[in-house]
Design an enzyme around this catalytic site. Structure first.
Site: not given
Ligand code: C5P
Length: 397
Positions: A204, A275, A285, A303-304, A338
């Site tokens: 990200n 996530d 590849k 895992p969180d 949250k």
């Protein structure tokens, strides 16, 4: 025009990065600021006095006397040691206003123990360091020590002295020196990278800047800091123990190991953790014509990390971050839910699109009393405000 009625004295020292200051002066003027340039004798060998005189529209001073002083370059070492042997270093000593230094040097010079000692001294003296950056250097090497680009310096100065700063001349941040003395902090920062095959992966846009700024502020506040970082292009703040990881699973393992290793007073999860990850990683590849397709990837949940730390018995004081899309109103609605889901006492919300990669941010704090929006500011200032708040909480815990 965000810097109208602001006047900056810009000191230029002898190094090739002096040329970048020309651009900085133009951008500051575009924002309405006026500029007085002071040069060291050696900096005039890189860019002439005449150039800065033409850009700033004012005489450029090198020396307090008519004949320029015969001195070497003013640098972090001389300012750290309070030596005033030319006009610029004299001004640095005899000032009432905040002093910012944008270091520019070769990577070996930056990493040298003597330089790092001087940098620590400057921070101790509440002199604000802007940068350095990492990247290619004039000497042909790659590493830490590059001067920040003019647009990053401008963003920092606007955050400090622009319309949103409440006490512009006092550098609007709380004094955090010593507030976390004796505390052990664990911080995650940056993105994770989940490989699909040896050449591809998903990640990200997180740059790590917010997490690194928080680690820096925590260290400035006297804490012992372990920083677990995903892949970023940032210099490790002075005095911080950094552990590099790539995937979410590695970050989870590193956090668990760090918690086993030492009792931590506070865990701040700033990292933008993926996530999901591909359930299998190709050894070679995945080719377009191989029959296998990237659309057939199976995903498994990572895992969180934050939730797992927050839910353990007797957890450290846990602070989470939530990077969301959408408006501040939506953020305000979403944060309390949250925060409860993650079981953390403090959750910091921001808008992903306007923070990732930027030097400034706007954050919303959410705790048991509700939400509070802080004004837009530089990440380093926000980090100091956050560390101040956390220190207050740790005292009352
Ligand atoms: O649920 P969400 O990803 O929005 O939560 C963000 C917060 O949780 C951040 O503090 C992030 O560092 C943390 N997190 C984590 N492990 C994950 C996902 C998020 O620690 N797998």
């Amino acid at each position: 025009m965000k810097l109208q009625h602001r006047h900056f004295v810009i000191g230029i020292t002898g190094g090739i990065a002096a040329y970048k200051t020309c651009e900085l002066i133009r951008r500051l003027q575009d924002e309405g600021a006026t500029i007085q340039v002071v040069m060291t004798e050696s900096s005039t060998r890189f860019v002439s006095q005449l150039t800065f005189q033409a850009l700033s529209g004012r005489p450029v001073y090198c020396s307090a006397w008519e004949t320029p002083a015969q001195s070497g370059p003013a640098n972090v070492a001389r300012i750290a040691n309070g030596q005033a042997n030319d006009l610029l270093t004299t001004l640095c000593l005899a000032r009432e206003v905040p002093l910012f230094i944008a270091p520019a040097m070769n990577r070996q010079m930056w990493q040298n123990a003597a330089t790092q000692r001087n940098i620590a001294q400057l921070r101790h003296d509440s002199i604000r360091l802007l940068g350095p950056d990492t990247g290619s250097q004039a000497c042909g090497e790659i590493g830490d020590g590059r001067m920040l680009e003019p647009q990053s310096l401008l963003a920092e100065l606007i955050a400090q002295f622009g319309p949103h700063s409440e006490h512009p001349l006092a550098a609007n941040t709380p004094n955090i020196r010593g507030v976390l003395q004796g505390k052990q902090l664990l911080i995650t920062a940056g993105p994770t990278f989940e490989p699909i095959d040896p050449v591809r992966g998903i990640t990200n846009r997180s740059s790590g800047k917010m997490g690194f700024a928080i680690a820096q502020a925590a260290a400035d506040a006297g804490a012992a800091v372990t920083l677990i970082s995903g892949p970023v292009h940032l210099t490790t703040p002075t005095g911080i123990h950094r552990v590099n990881v790539t995937t979410a699973q590695e970050m989870y393992d590193a956090v668990k190991a760090a918690l086993l290793d030492l009792r931590r007073d506070c865990f701040i999860a700033v990292a933008a953790v993926a996530d999901w990850r591909p359930s299998t990683v190709g050894d070679t590849k995945i080719k377009k014509d191989s029959g296998a397709s990237l659309t057939e990837i199976n995903w498994i949940e990572n895992p969180d990390i934050l939730a797992s730390v927050a839910q353990q018995p007797n957890p450290p004081y846990c602070v989470g971050f939530a990077a969301e899309s959408g408006s501040l109103n939506e953020l305000e609605k979403l944060l309390p839910e949250k925060r409860a889901r993650k079981s953390v006492p403090l959750l910091v919300g921001n808008i992903g699109e306007t923070t990732f990669g930027e030097d400034t941010n706007q954050i919303m704090l959410c705790d048991e009393n509700g939400t509070e929006l802080l004004p837009t500011d530089s990440k380093s200032n926000l980090a100091r405000i956050l560390i101040f708040r956390i220190a207050q909480r740790l005292r009352h815990d």
